[in-house]
Design an enzyme around this catalytic site. Sequence first.
Site, PDB file in Angstrom:
ATOM      1  N   TYR A 150     -18.174 -22.400   4.950  1.00 46.60           N
ATOM      2  CA  TYR A 150     -18.165 -21.244   4.105  1.00 46.60           C
ATOM      3  C   TYR A 150     -17.177 -20.394   4.297  1.00 46.60           C
ATOM      4  CZ  TYR A 150     -21.873 -23.669   2.061  1.00 46.60           C
ATOM      5  OH  TYR A 150     -22.669 -24.417   1.182  1.00 46.60           O
TER       6      TYR A 150
ATOM      7  N   GLY B  25     -13.720 -18.660   4.736  1.00 43.35           N
ATOM      8  CA  GLY B  25     -12.472 -18.923   4.124  1.00 43.35           C
ATOM      9  C   GLY B  25     -12.513 -19.170   2.771  1.00 43.35           C
TER      10      GLY B  25
ATOM     11  N   GLY C  81     -12.950 -20.529  -1.048  1.00 42.38           N
ATOM     12  CA  GLY C  81     -13.724 -21.275  -1.533  1.00 42.38           C
ATOM     13  C   GLY C  81     -14.660 -22.176  -0.946  1.00 42.38           C
TER      14      GLY C  81
ATOM     15  N   HIS D  36     -22.241 -13.694   2.428  1.00 49.58           N
ATOM     16  CA  HIS D  36     -20.951 -13.163   2.014  1.00 49.58           C
ATOM     17  C   HIS D  36     -20.788 -13.815   0.729  1.00 49.58           C
ATOM     18  CE1 HIS D  36     -16.803 -11.583   1.746  1.00 49.58           C
ATOM     19  NE2 HIS D  36     -17.643 -10.492   1.878  1.00 49.58           N
ATOM     20  N   ASP D  37     -20.595 -14.919   0.491  1.00 47.78           N
ATOM     21  CA  ASP D  37     -20.361 -15.732  -0.732  1.00 47.78           C
ATOM     22  C   ASP D  37     -21.111 -15.431  -1.769  1.00 47.78           C
ATOM     23  OD1 ASP D  37     -17.767 -16.558   0.405  1.00 47.78           O
ATOM     24  OD2 ASP D  37     -18.332 -18.596   0.662  1.00 47.78           O
TER      25      ASP D  37
ATOM     26  N   ASP E 203     -19.277  -7.121   2.239  1.00 42.24           N
ATOM     27  CA  ASP E 203     -17.993  -6.920   3.335  1.00 42.24           C
ATOM     28  C   ASP E 203     -18.892  -6.182   4.593  1.00 42.24           C
ATOM     29  OD1 ASP E 203     -16.280  -7.977   1.747  1.00 42.24           O
ATOM     30  OD2 ASP E 203     -15.121  -6.397   1.556  1.00 42.24           O
TER      31      ASP E 203
END
Length: 121
Positions: free
Chosen positions: A27, A29, A31, A48-49, A89
């Site tokens: 996860y 990086g 995509g 975070h995604d 973030d």
Amino acid sequence: DLWQFNKMIKKEVGKLPFPFYGAYGCYCGWGGRGEKPKDGTDRCCFVHDCCYKKLTGCPKWDDRYSYSWKDITIVCGEDLPCEEICECDRAAAVCFYENLGTYNKKYMKHLKPCKKADYPC
């Protein structure tokens, strides 16, 4: 924006973001996808995604936001409509710090493909 997120990570964990977190696990990086996160560090990226997916109407990677440091704490400003990006973030940078002990170099530049199925947020 991505530059601000990188600065938060650098100050929070003392590591350069890209080489350490740019292609880590499934996860971290661009995509991220796959099965269950590999460890606590990868889970930080997964969360975070998921946080970014919940945001609507905000350009995630290039919207500048205001934030500051109060002692050793990241404080997000409240003056922009997309300030939630800063909160996503900030939470990830703090999570990286809290999970420094889980960081495993074998997941750095993780070349084994992660399963294509999305792990649910």
